[in-house]
Design a protein around this motif. Structure first.
Motif, PDB file in Angstrom:
ATOM      1  N   ARG A  85       5.363  36.433 -38.340  1.00 44.64           N
ATOM      2  CA  ARG A  85       6.350  35.930 -37.371  1.00 44.64           C
ATOM      3  C   ARG A  85       7.752  36.468 -37.655  1.00 44.64           C
ATOM      4  NH1 ARG A  85       4.758  29.921 -35.479  1.00 44.64           N
ATOM      5  NH2 ARG A  85       6.343  30.528 -34.003  1.00 44.64           N
ATOM      6  N   LEU A  86       7.859  37.416 -38.546  1.00 41.81           N
ATOM      7  CA  LEU A  86       9.186  37.938 -38.914  1.00 41.81           C
ATOM      8  C   LEU A  86       9.203  39.450 -38.783  1.00 41.81           C
ATOM      9  CD1 LEU A  86      10.507  36.497 -42.302  1.00 41.81           C
ATOM     10  CD2 LEU A  86      11.661  36.395 -40.096  1.00 41.81           C
ATOM     11  N   MET A  87      10.347  39.998 -38.365  1.00 42.40           N
ATOM     12  CA  MET A  87      10.540  41.449 -38.456  1.00 42.40           C
ATOM     13  C   MET A  87      12.009  41.763 -38.678  1.00 42.40           C
ATOM     14  SD  MET A  87      10.227  42.883 -34.533  1.00 42.40           S
ATOM     15  CE  MET A  87      10.728  44.557 -34.952  1.00 42.40           C
TER      16      MET A  87
ATOM     17  N   SER B 225      22.352  42.373 -31.939  1.00 42.31           N
ATOM     18  CA  SER B 225      22.537  43.039 -30.639  1.00 42.31           C
ATOM     19  C   SER B 225      21.282  43.843 -30.273  1.00 42.31           C
ATOM     20  CB  SER B 225      23.741  43.984 -30.676  1.00 42.31           C
ATOM     21  OG  SER B 225      24.879  43.311 -31.133  1.00 42.31           O
ATOM     22  N   GLN B 226      20.781  44.624 -31.238  1.00 38.49           N
ATOM     23  CA  GLN B 226      19.569  45.399 -30.966  1.00 38.49           C
ATOM     24  C   GLN B 226      18.401  44.463 -30.670  1.00 38.49           C
ATOM     25  OE1 GLN B 226      16.673  45.644 -33.166  1.00 38.49           O
ATOM     26  NE2 GLN B 226      15.669  46.968 -31.665  1.00 38.49           N
ATOM     27  N   ALA B 227      18.343  43.341 -31.403  1.00 43.78           N
ATOM     28  CA  ALA B 227      17.241  42.394 -31.183  1.00 43.78           C
ATOM     29  C   ALA B 227      17.321  41.787 -29.781  1.00 43.78           C
ATOM     30  CB  ALA B 227      17.276  41.307 -32.252  1.00 43.78           C
TER      31      ALA B 227
ATOM     32  N   ALA C 216       6.437  26.274 -30.139  1.00 45.95           N
ATOM     33  CA  ALA C 216       7.144  26.546 -28.877  1.00 45.95           C
ATOM     34  C   ALA C 216       7.679  27.976 -28.900  1.00 45.95           C
ATOM     35  CB  ALA C 216       8.293  25.549 -28.716  1.00 45.95           C
ATOM     36  N   PRO C 217       7.903  28.564 -27.719  1.00 44.65           N
ATOM     37  CA  PRO C 217       8.375  29.965 -27.687  1.00 44.65           C
ATOM     38  C   PRO C 217       9.876  30.066 -27.986  1.00 44.65           C
ATOM     39  CG  PRO C 217       8.060  29.159 -25.450  1.00 44.65           C
ATOM     40  CD  PRO C 217       7.611  28.049 -26.359  1.00 44.65           C
ATOM     41  N   VAL C 218      10.231  29.877 -29.257  1.00 43.21           N
ATOM     42  CA  VAL C 218      11.632  30.005 -29.658  1.00 43.21           C
ATOM     43  C   VAL C 218      11.776  31.288 -30.476  1.00 43.21           C
ATOM     44  CG1 VAL C 218      13.569  28.970 -30.910  1.00 43.21           C
ATOM     45  CG2 VAL C 218      11.947  27.498 -29.694  1.00 43.21           C
ATOM     46  N   VAL C 219      12.742  32.093 -30.088  1.00 37.75           N
ATOM     47  CA  VAL C 219      13.019  33.359 -30.773  1.00 37.75           C
ATOM     48  C   VAL C 219      14.324  33.165 -31.533  1.00 37.75           C
ATOM     49  CG1 VAL C 219      13.496  35.816 -30.457  1.00 37.75           C
ATOM     50  CG2 VAL C 219      11.978  34.619 -28.846  1.00 37.75           C
ATOM     51  N   ARG C 220      14.245  33.357 -32.847  1.00 39.89           N
ATOM     52  CA  ARG C 220      15.405  33.082 -33.689  1.00 39.89           C
ATOM     53  C   ARG C 220      15.935  34.416 -34.221  1.00 39.89           C
ATOM     54  NH1 ARG C 220      14.523  29.961 -39.410  1.00 39.89           N
ATOM     55  NH2 ARG C 220      16.721  29.684 -39.921  1.00 39.89           N
ATOM     56  N   LEU C 221      17.220  34.660 -34.003  1.00 40.35           N
ATOM     57  CA  LEU C 221      17.798  35.941 -34.414  1.00 40.35           C
ATOM     58  C   LEU C 221      18.844  35.741 -35.494  1.00 40.35           C
ATOM     59  CD1 LEU C 221      18.319  37.602 -30.908  1.00 40.35           C
ATOM     60  CD2 LEU C 221      16.312  37.711 -32.407  1.00 40.35           C
ATOM     61  N   GLY C 222      18.674  36.447 -36.603  1.00 44.87           N
ATOM     62  CA  GLY C 222      19.666  36.421 -37.677  1.00 44.87           C
ATOM     63  C   GLY C 222      20.298  37.795 -37.822  1.00 44.87           C
TER      64      GLY C 222
ATOM     65  N   LEU D 243      21.971  45.493 -39.339  1.00 42.29           N
ATOM     66  CA  LEU D 243      20.716  44.948 -39.837  1.00 42.29           C
ATOM     67  C   LEU D 243      20.636  43.450 -39.549  1.00 42.29           C
ATOM     68  CD1 LEU D 243      18.460  46.455 -41.451  1.00 42.29           C
ATOM     69  CD2 LEU D 243      19.186  45.102 -43.410  1.00 42.29           C
ATOM     70  N   GLY D 244      19.446  43.000 -39.192  1.00 44.70           N
ATOM     71  CA  GLY D 244      19.208  41.580 -38.967  1.00 44.70           C
ATOM     72  C   GLY D 244      17.716  41.318 -39.006  1.00 44.70           C
ATOM     73  N   TRP D 245      17.319  40.150 -38.512  1.00 48.57           N
ATOM     74  CA  TRP D 245      15.898  39.810 -38.504  1.00 48.57           C
ATOM     75  C   TRP D 245      15.585  38.969 -37.280  1.00 48.57           C
ATOM     76  CZ3 TRP D 245      15.808  34.549 -38.508  1.00 48.57           C
ATOM     77  CH2 TRP D 245      16.885  33.886 -39.123  1.00 48.57           C
ATOM     78  N   MET D 246      14.327  38.962 -36.922  1.00 46.59           N
ATOM     79  CA  MET D 246      13.874  38.130 -35.798  1.00 46.59           C
ATOM     80  C   MET D 246      12.687  37.308 -36.255  1.00 46.59           C
ATOM     81  SD  MET D 246      12.602  39.251 -32.006  1.00 46.59           S
ATOM     82  CE  MET D 246      10.901  39.671 -32.268  1.00 46.59           C
ATOM     83  N   GLN D 247      12.724  36.017 -35.934  1.00 47.47           N
ATOM     84  CA  GLN D 247      11.564  35.141 -36.144  1.00 47.47           C
ATOM     85  C   GLN D 247      11.087  34.709 -34.763  1.00 47.47           C
ATOM     86  OE1 GLN D 247      12.332  31.603 -38.513  1.00 47.47           O
ATOM     87  NE2 GLN D 247      10.570  30.566 -37.606  1.00 47.47           N
ATOM     88  N   ALA D 248       9.821  34.914 -34.484  1.00 49.81           N
ATOM     89  CA  ALA D 248       9.293  34.571 -33.156  1.00 49.81           C
ATOM     90  C   ALA D 248       7.796  34.343 -33.296  1.00 49.81           C
ATOM     91  CB  ALA D 248       9.573  35.702 -32.170  1.00 49.81           C
ATOM     92  N   ASP D 249       7.140  34.035 -32.167  1.00 47.25           N
ATOM     93  CA  ASP D 249       5.694  33.872 -32.254  1.00 47.25           C
ATOM     94  C   ASP D 249       5.067  35.230 -32.602  1.00 47.25           C
ATOM     95  OD1 ASP D 249       4.649  35.116 -29.543  1.00 47.25           O
ATOM     96  OD2 ASP D 249       6.457  33.960 -29.100  1.00 47.25           O
TER      97      ASP D 249
END
Ligand code: PLP
Length: 385
Positions: free
Chosen positions: A79-81, A87-89, A216-222, A234-240
């Motif tokens: 669930r992480l990338m 911005s890119q995410a 739930a379909p929540v997309v979290r961006l760091g 650089l950042g990360w995304m947590q999603a389904d």
């Protein structure tokens, strides 16, 4: 003509409250140089090859550990990338979740340049009102129902739930639960932009929206832009897992490998060397001191009928001018007096916010924060006369 190196451009004699950039003096150049040397000596040519599409495993593991320490179970790796920053995410999420002509529900006010990214993707933006507790979840629910009844396709809802840019507001725990439930019940993806999540100055923020309803379909961006350095991209995304798999499997990553692979190795090394925690601690105290300086200066210099948020985290103080002042109309007079800011209307996707302005305390040293508030106070008083 010499081409610029940096996005930031400062005008001689102007106190620039408009830029939400960190003070270059707070960027960890030495630590990152050590981390880059460590990445290359410890991992040989690995940081220099095409990277795994999801991002280097050693950074994914570091982020899992960090998110777990901030509360809750660590997200499973699928669930992480790693992303090229928030911005890119955001652009990648648009590519995966939307089609041109769709509606994006957008917290009003919220980050104006995220709104640009959505517009670049052909989305139509509809604002969801917010107050001192953050986004009105009931209003989002009602808007979604109305739009769907009209046959509109709503791609997602965008919120800066923690230390909002520009308002500094943090969504209450109760509303976070409500928003996660809304996402689960309606299937509306919620994009939670956590760019300022690490930068709390008094007490940590409530757990992320994503934690209230893990399915739930929540997309979290760091992002590492605000807590380390924006130039890292650089950042990360947590999603389904499905959305992460679609992003990881996209043609861009298949062709070019994981995003900013070398930088990702350097940031992993920065954390492995034990430099990340003390750096973030240092930033918290530096920014809190600047926040305190600016708030004290505003109390001293602005007329009594101006109001502003307490800025419990993040970079911004959101000032409301007394009626009938309009912050955009006042800007030329402010700049003539040597102080600049961003007018509030820019942060509202469909109108409003004319009486607000955003001041950033992240870039300027304390003496300029005080002098800038003094200049602003003079301009506001003159306009009220
Ligand atoms: C709310 C918010 N999201 C995202 C960004 C940009 O993040 P990044 O530099 O990781 O692309 C900013 C920068 O100002 C921001 O305020």
């Amino acid at each position: 003509m010499q081409l610029p190196d940096l996005q930031l451009s400062l005008r001689q004699g102007m106190i620039e409250f408009g830029w939400g950039h960190p003070d270059p003096a707070l960027l960890p150049a030495e630590g990152l140089a050590r981390a880059a040397a460590h990445a290359l000596s410890a991992h040989g040519a690995d940081p220099l090859g095409y990277g795994a599409e999801q991002g280097p495993g050693r950074l994914v593991v570091q982020i899992q550990a960090r998110l777990a320490r901030a509360g809750g179970a660590p997200p499973p790796a699928e669930r992480l990338m790693i992303t090229g920053g928030a911005s890119q995410a955001l652009d990648m999420v648009c590519a995966q979740l939307s089609r041109p002509g769709d509606v994006a529900l957008v917290e009003a006010p919220s980050y104006h340049l995220a709104q640009r990214i959505f517009r670049d993707r052909g989305l139509r933006l509809v604002g969801v009102p917010a107050d001192a507790q953050g986004l009105h979840v009931d209003a989002a629910d009602a808007l979604l129902a109305t739009l769907r009844e009209r046959g509109e396709r709503v791609a997602f809802l965008y919120t800066v739930a923690t230390f909002n840019n520009p308002s500094g507001t943090t969504l209450s725990a109760e509303r976070r639960g409500g928003l996660a439930a809304l996402a689960g019940r309606t299937g509306l993806p919620v994009v939670e932009d956590e760019a300022y999540g690490e930068l709390w100055y008094d007490v940590p923020p409530p757990p992320p929206v994503a934690s209230f309803a893990p399915d739930a379909p929540v997309v979290r961006l760091g992002s590492f832009a605000k807590c380390l350095a924006p130039g890292l991209r650089l950042g990360w995304m947590q999603a389904d897992a499905d959305l992460v798999a679609r992003c990881v499997g996209s043609g861009v990553l298949d062709s070019g490998g994981g995003l900013n692979h070398f930088t990702a190795h350097v940031v992993a090394a920065f954390a492995e060397l034990g430099l990340l925690d003390p750096h973030i601690e240092g930033l918290r105290s530096a920014f809190a001191a600047r926040r305190d300086t600016l708030l004290a200066a505003l109390a001293r210099h602005l007329p009594a009928d101006c109001t502003w948020n307490p800025a419990l985290g993040g970079f911004f103080v959101w000032v409301r001018l007394p009626a009938p002042l309009d912050a955009a109309a006042l800007l030329p007079a402010a700049e003539a007096a040597g102080v600049s800011y961003l007018p509030g209307a820019r942060f509202f996707p469909d109108g409003g916010g004319a009486s607000f302005l955003r001041l950033s305390f992240s870039l300027l040293p304390p003496d300029q924060l005080d002098e800038g508030a003094r200049r602003l106070g003079r301009v506001v008083r003159a306009a009220l006369r």
